[in-house]
Design a protein around this motif. Structure first.
Motif, mmCIF file in Angstrom:
data_model
loop_
_atom_site.group_PDB
_atom_site.id
_atom_site.type_symbol
_atom_site.label_atom_id
_atom_site.label_comp_id
_atom_site.label_asym_id
_atom_site.label_seq_id
_atom_site.Cartn_x
_atom_site.Cartn_y
_atom_site.Cartn_z
ATOM 1 N N GLN A 91 -46.538 2.260 77.812
ATOM 2 C CA GLN A 91 -47.499 1.173 77.581
ATOM 3 C C GLN A 91 -48.608 1.624 76.641
ATOM 4 N N ARG A 92 -49.235 2.737 76.994
ATOM 5 C CA ARG A 92 -50.353 3.244 76.200
ATOM 6 C C ARG A 92 -49.862 3.731 74.845
ATOM 7 N N MET A 93 -48.674 4.305 74.857
ATOM 8 C CA MET A 93 -48.112 4.821 73.613
ATOM 9 C C MET A 93 -47.925 3.690 72.618
ATOM 10 N N ALA A 94 -47.468 2.557 73.101
ATOM 11 C CA ALA A 94 -47.131 1.463 72.182
ATOM 12 C C ALA A 94 -48.352 0.949 71.433
ATOM 13 N N THR A 95 -49.533 1.071 72.027
ATOM 14 C CA THR A 95 -50.714 0.546 71.342
ATOM 15 C C THR A 95 -51.424 1.623 70.534
ATOM 16 N N SER A 96 -50.827 2.788 70.436
ATOM 17 C CA SER A 96 -51.481 3.855 69.680
ATOM 18 C C SER A 96 -51.138 3.779 68.209
ATOM 19 N N TYR A 97 -51.978 4.448 67.424
ATOM 20 C CA TYR A 97 -51.707 4.568 66.001
ATOM 21 C C TYR A 97 -51.073 5.936 65.733
ATOM 22 N N PRO A 98 -50.317 6.038 64.645
ATOM 23 C CA PRO A 98 -49.614 7.306 64.390
ATOM 24 C C PRO A 98 -50.528 8.525 64.375
ATOM 25 N N HIS A 99 -51.729 8.383 63.846
ATOM 26 C CA HIS A 99 -52.571 9.578 63.733
ATOM 27 C C HIS A 99 -53.086 10.033 65.086
ATOM 28 N N GLU A 100 -52.904 9.195 66.100
ATOM 29 C CA GLU A 100 -53.360 9.585 67.433
ATOM 30 C C GLU A 100 -52.287 10.356 68.196
ATOM 31 N N LEU A 101 -51.128 10.499 67.597
ATOM 32 C CA LEU A 101 -50.033 11.172 68.293
ATOM 33 C C LEU A 101 -49.762 12.534 67.699
ATOM 34 N N SER A 102 -49.049 13.361 68.457
ATOM 35 C CA SER A 102 -48.668 14.668 67.939
ATOM 36 C C SER A 102 -47.422 14.514 67.071
ATOM 37 N N GLY A 103 -47.101 15.567 66.344
ATOM 38 C CA GLY A 103 -45.949 15.525 65.449
ATOM 39 C C GLY A 103 -44.666 15.201 66.188
ATOM 40 N N GLY A 104 -44.482 15.835 67.336
ATOM 41 C CA GLY A 104 -43.270 15.579 68.115
ATOM 42 C C GLY A 104 -43.204 14.141 68.587
ATOM 43 N N GLN A 105 -44.345 13.631 69.004
ATOM 44 C CA GLN A 105 -44.360 12.253 69.481
ATOM 45 C C GLN A 105 -44.058 11.283 68.341
ATOM 46 N N ARG A 106 -44.619 11.599 67.170
ATOM 47 C CA ARG A 106 -44.357 10.719 66.027
ATOM 48 C C ARG A 106 -42.868 10.718 65.688
ATOM 49 N N GLN A 107 -42.255 11.861 65.759
ATOM 50 C CA GLN A 107 -40.843 11.926 65.420
ATOM 51 C C GLN A 107 -40.014 11.173 66.441
ATOM 52 N N ARG A 108 -40.438 11.217 67.705
ATOM 53 C CA ARG A 108 -39.725 10.426 68.709
ATOM 54 C C ARG A 108 -39.831 8.946 68.396
ATOM 55 N N ILE A 109 -41.013 8.541 67.920
ATOM 56 C CA ILE A 109 -41.185 7.143 67.519
ATOM 57 C C ILE A 109 -40.215 6.822 66.387
ATOM 58 N N ALA A 110 -40.139 7.724 65.422
ATOM 59 C CA ALA A 110 -39.230 7.494 64.297
ATOM 60 C C ALA A 110 -37.791 7.362 64.791
ATOM 61 N N ILE A 111 -37.442 8.178 65.756
ATOM 62 C CA ILE A 111 -36.091 8.098 66.316
ATOM 63 C C ILE A 111 -35.913 6.766 67.050
ATOM 64 N N ALA A 112 -36.946 6.383 67.792
ATOM 65 C CA ALA A 112 -36.870 5.097 68.500
ATOM 66 C C ALA A 112 -36.657 3.961 67.511
ATOM 67 N N MET A 113 -37.389 4.027 66.377
ATOM 68 C CA MET A 113 -37.237 2.990 65.360
ATOM 69 C C MET A 113 -35.823 2.970 64.815
ATOM 70 N N ALA A 114 -35.259 4.155 64.633
ATOM 71 C CA ALA A 114 -33.884 4.200 64.130
ATOM 72 C C ALA A 114 -32.911 3.658 65.169
ATOM 73 N N LEU A 115 -33.128 4.026 66.412
ATOM 74 C CA LEU A 115 -32.241 3.554 67.480
ATOM 75 C C LEU A 115 -32.322 2.045 67.645
ATOM 76 N N ALA A 116 -33.518 1.517 67.368
ATOM 77 C CA ALA A 116 -33.702 0.073 67.532
ATOM 78 C C ALA A 116 -32.701 -0.701 66.687
ATOM 79 N N CYS A 117 -32.206 -0.048 65.644
ATOM 80 C CA CYS A 117 -31.261 -0.732 64.766
ATOM 81 C C CYS A 117 -29.849 -0.724 65.331
ATOM 82 N N LYS A 118 -29.670 -0.036 66.436
ATOM 83 C CA LYS A 118 -28.335 0.132 67.023
ATOM 84 C C LYS A 118 -27.334 0.530 65.936
ATOM 85 N N PRO A 119 -27.624 1.610 65.232
ATOM 86 C CA PRO A 119 -26.757 1.927 64.094
ATOM 87 C C PRO A 119 -25.456 2.589 64.548
ATOM 88 N N ASP A 120 -24.436 2.431 63.730
ATOM 89 C CA ASP A 120 -23.203 3.158 63.975
ATOM 90 C C ASP A 120 -23.339 4.562 63.423
#
Lengths: 350, 282, 269
Positions: free
Chosen positions: C145-174
């Protein structure tokens, strides 16, 4: 990458930092706290401006009281004039009353016309402020589309041409553009008046607007050329940005990605410069009045200087400084509002 | 002053032609200016021909409303412009670099205060203040203008110097120099100044153009020196009334101003390229 | 279809200079391929060329068939449909890859909503929020919940990369392309992210194209590798084959260098 605060963008620009953001500690204050702090800085700035003004005016040769007197004044008259002006008081007393008056916006009365300085400034503002505003609007209308075009089509001839022409903007004196425009549109083509402003001011709306066209265009062209470089740099930054690539990699079309992510990110550095550009436009308006015989603040200042009308000089300088500082204040606050990185809460998570 | 001194737009690697063009433009003005020290076609204050004559073999640019040769005045304008530019930039540099270095070395509190003060001073409507200063000093208007402009420029130079010097101060080689016993003055001279000089000099080049244009504005407003020390702005002011019948008086000074400013800007771009050859070409 | 990505003599040019030459490989559903090389070997460019995201000034030739469509020469409109549906990319630099002015929840919602729309089951409002939080949970982010309302600069590098992965997964890619996903992270976080990627790829049966210069990382993540050097294929084959029995000198030197580092590390252990 980050085009704020520390400045160097991929487009090579050093966009100015909002006041006191460079070198600040990692704990950034909330917007309210920052506004309060910034207001205090504003007041301090005004105070420093007042000091500078006071020193400047006292440095000038001659007693201000002399302006009130004619040739061959008697001792009594001189003393009376001095008392009226206050130059018979010791300096620190003068300073205190000076500050006190400024704080109450009591700018005194003109030596020459006995009219209220503030009142006269108000009159003149009705010319200078709209001129600044129109000039700024023209600048924006020119700079934003052309700047974006110059960036997006930087490899085409017209993109490069726009870029080259904008270089002229910082090399060309604004009053010369005014003279050229007057020569073309008023004298040769006779489309527009070569200057002047109706006596009744804005009550005579048609003439007033017509009188504003050429001056606004002049300022708008020069300021627009200057602003264009920033828009172009910001657009180039956005076009080459990683987040745009991410958006497209995840399925957004190019226009979609630009609108959703590009516009806001591109606007941030441009907004940071708008404050300064607006202040420059204001100063440009002051100079341009000479070209078009407009009864604005600039001509008031010039006349007052020539006539040694100290209250008027003081008043115009103070109000102008106040305006410029206010613009800077607004720009700083606006930047904080728009960019979450500046009003950050720092790391939200460990 | 204007926004151009605050930033340095590095758009693309400038065409080598640009640097040559810049040298040419500036060179012409330097040549003209220096020439006036030894020779002038006509006496700038004397009436040398009819009033408002057009260009002719005798008067290459014609005459002004008092019959004075325009070409002579333009040449002198080159000299004045160079004096103004060099003078204002030099004053700005001396004051600005000194202040900036002091601020860089100052304790945090003092440094913050200085930085804030500099920002405030930069926000000042300096052209207006310059108007006042120039008008108030009745004699030697040119030098009052130069000093006023120089002081205005110094605030910007100070801010830039402070930022650059601070960056250098945190470098390891400074610590190394300190531990090996170098005194601060020596460090400033050997390490700091040479490192910040390249960026500063690009800034100076840009400020040169701005100072010249600012002085032209002051002269145009009637606050400039009359011939024989008339600057181009003054010529423009005098020519404004007769622009329809004798356009050269209004066109030539403008072209001169623009050519000098563009020339200097092109040189500044060239300077930037030599300083930072890693600049990405866009 | 099982062949998700098929490159045949793919070349990338910058003017006359060839940055990638005659690259060929193919990737089926569920397979994992590693693209190894040093900086400048053209490995990132390959992934950009295969998805039509090459920056201006670069051109590609040859054949790159992505989910059955030819990418080289295809229009952006055609490619848009593939991106965010059949393929998604996770980039190297999480700080700049995310929009700094947008809350991360919203940035995850964007591809999520887009994929849902393309599927014909549009998501919005509360349902969309719920899906976002589910994704954040799936990439093991704390306090979604709290993570979703955060801005990228408020997160650590690892957390940002997890977000990037989440964004990629959201596409349900093959096909998931991971371009140096852990290079910008510290070693501990690297291990976590790699574990996460491994688990997700397995669970969702995605094909993975993993690009890296880090040999041990690649060895543990993929089954096959292609070794690139200055844009040219040097060696290809199973991980065990290539790493155990390198044939080309370049591969040998890469392995030797990695081994030296390992030995040095071990020596201190």
């Amino acid at each position: 990458m980050n085009t704020l605060s520390t400045g160097r963008s991929a487009g090579g620009f050093a966009f100015p930092a909002p006041l006191l953001s460079a070198g600040q500690s990692a704990r950034n204050p909330t917007i309210l706290a920052y506004t309060i702090r910034r207001t205090l800085i504003l007041i301090a700035s005004l105070f420093i401006a007042a000091i500078v003004l006071f020193v400047l005016l006292r440095l000038l040769p001659g007693d201000p009281a002399n302006a009130l007197l004619g040739v061959g004044a008697t001792e009594q008259q001189i003393a009376a004039a001095r008392a009226q002006v206050g130059s018979d008081q010791p300096l620190h007393v003068q300073f205190v009353s000076f500050i006190g008056n400024l704080a109450r916006l009591d700018l005194g009365t003109s030596f020459v016309s006995r009219a209220s300085v503030l009142g006269e400034i108000g009159n003149r503002m009705s010319v200078t402020l709209p001129l600044t505003f129109f000039g700024f609007v023209v600048a924006l209308v020119l700079a934003i589309p052309l700047g974006i075009l110059a960036a997006v089509r930087s490899n085409k001839w017209y993109g490069a041409a726009i870029s080259v022409i904008s270089q002229l903007g910082i090399a060309i004196p604004v009053f010369w553009v005014g003279i050229l425009l007057v020569t073309l549109f008023s004298i040769n083509l006779r489309w527009l008046p070569s200057g002047g402003f109706p006596l009744k001011g804005w009550a005579n709306f048609g003439e007033a607007i017509t009188g504003m066209i050429l001056p606004s265009l002049t300022i708008g062209l020069v300021m627009g050329a200057s602003l264009l470089r920033y828009v172009r740099a910001a657009t180039l930054d956005v076009l080459g940005s990683d987040f745009l690539r991410t958006a497209r990699a995840l399925g957004a079309s190019f226009p979609e990605a630009l609108i959703r992510h590009g516009v806001r990110n591109g606007a941030v550095p441009v907004i940071s410069i708008l404050g300064i550009e607006l202040a420059s436009t204001f100063l440009g308006a002051v100079v341009i009045e000479r070209v078009f015989s407009l009864p604005g603040l600039g001509s008031m200042l010039l006349l007052a200087i020539q006539q040694r009308d100290y209250p008027n000089v003081q008043g115009v300088l103070f109000i102008s400084t106040l305006l410029v500082l206010l613009i800077g204040f607004a720009a700083d606050i606006a930047q904080r509002l728009i960019d979450p990185r500046l009003r950050g809460r720092g790391r939200a998570f460990a | 002053m204007s926004t151009a001194t605050m930033t340095a737009p590095t758009e693309k690697k400038s065409h080598p032609l640009a640097l040559k063009a810049g040298l040419l433009l500036v060179g012409i003005h330097i040549f003209m200016g220096l020439l006036t020290l030894v020779w002038l076609p006509y006496d700038p204050t004397a009436m040398a021909g009819g009033r408002l004559e057009g260009p002719s073999l005798l008067h290459w640019l014609g005459t002004d409303r008092l019959g004075r040769d325009l070409f002579t005045q333009m040449m002198i304008g080159s000299r004045i412009a160079l004096i103004v530019g060099i003078g204002a930039v030099a004053i700005g540099a001396v004051i600005g670099v000194t202040l900036g270095l002091l601020a860089a070395f100052a304790s945090k509190w003092l440094d913050d205060a200085l930085a804030a003060t500099l920002d405030i001073l930069i926000a000042f409507p300096t052209l207006l203040i310059a108007m006042l200063v120039v008008a108030a000093s009745d004699t030697a208007n040119l030098w009052s203008a130069i000093i006023a402009l120089g002081i205005a420029l110094s605030a910007i130079v100070a801010r830039l110097t402070r930022i650059l010097a601070k960056r250098v101060l945190v470098m390891d080689y400074i610590t190394a120099a300190r531990t090996s016993g170098s005194g601060w003055p020596k460090i400033v001279a050997i390490h700091i100044l040479p490192n910040i000089w390249p960026t500063l000099s690009v800034n100076f080049a840009l400020q040169f153009g701005l100072a010249v244009i600012a002085e032209a504005s002051l002269s145009y407003l009637g606050l400039g020196a009359p011939p024989p020390n008339a600057s181009w702005g003054r010529i423009l002011q005098e020519a404004q009334g007769t622009v329809y019948t004798a356009p050269l008086g209004a066109i030539a000074p403008g072209i001169a101003l623009v050519s000098l400013a563009i020339g200097v800007n092109l040189l500044a771009d060239g300077l930037r390229d030599t300083i930072d050859p890693t600049r990405r070409a866009r | 279809m099982t062949v998700l990505l098929s490159l045949e003599n793919l070349s990338v040019h910058a003017g006359s200079k060839a940055l990638v030459s005659n690259l060929s490989f193919s990737l089926n559903r569920g397979e994992r391929l590693g693209l190894i090389g040093e900086s400048g070997s053209g490995k990132s460019l390959t992934s950009l060329a295969a998805t039509g995201l090459l920056p201006a000034g670069l051109s590609s030739s040859g054949s790159a068939i992505l989910a059955g469509k030819q990418v080289i020469g295809a229009s952006d409109r055609e490619l848009n449909q593939l991106r965010g549906t059949a393929v998604a990319i996770v980039f190297q630099e999480p700080l700049t890859a995310l929009d700094p002015l947008m809350r991360v929840g919203k940035q995850v919602a964007e591809p999520l909503a887009r994929r849902a729309q393309r599927d014909g089951t549009p998501l919005s409002g509360a349902a969309l929020d719920k899906a976002v939080l589910a994704l954040l949970d799936e990439v093991a982010l704390p306090e979604p919940q709290r993570m979703a309302t955060s801005y990228p600069h408020e997160l650590s590098g690892g957390q940002r990369q997890r977000i990037a992965i989440a964004m990629a997964l959201a596409c349900k890619p093959d096909l998931l392309i991971a371009d140096e996903p852990t290079t910008a992270l510290d070693v501990t976080t690297q291990a976590e992210i790699l574990g996460l990627l491994d688990r997700l790829v397995r669970t969702r049966n995605m094909a993975l194209l993993f690009i890296s210069h880090d040999l041990p990382v690649v060895a543990n993540t993929v089954e096959r590798v292609v070794v690139l050097r200055q844009g040219e294929t040097v060696e290809t084959g199973d991980v065990a084959e290539v790493f155990g029995n390198p044939r080309h000198d370049y591969t040998k030197s890469l392995l030797a260098a990695a081994r030296r580092l390992d030995d040095a590390m071990e020596g201190r252990a």
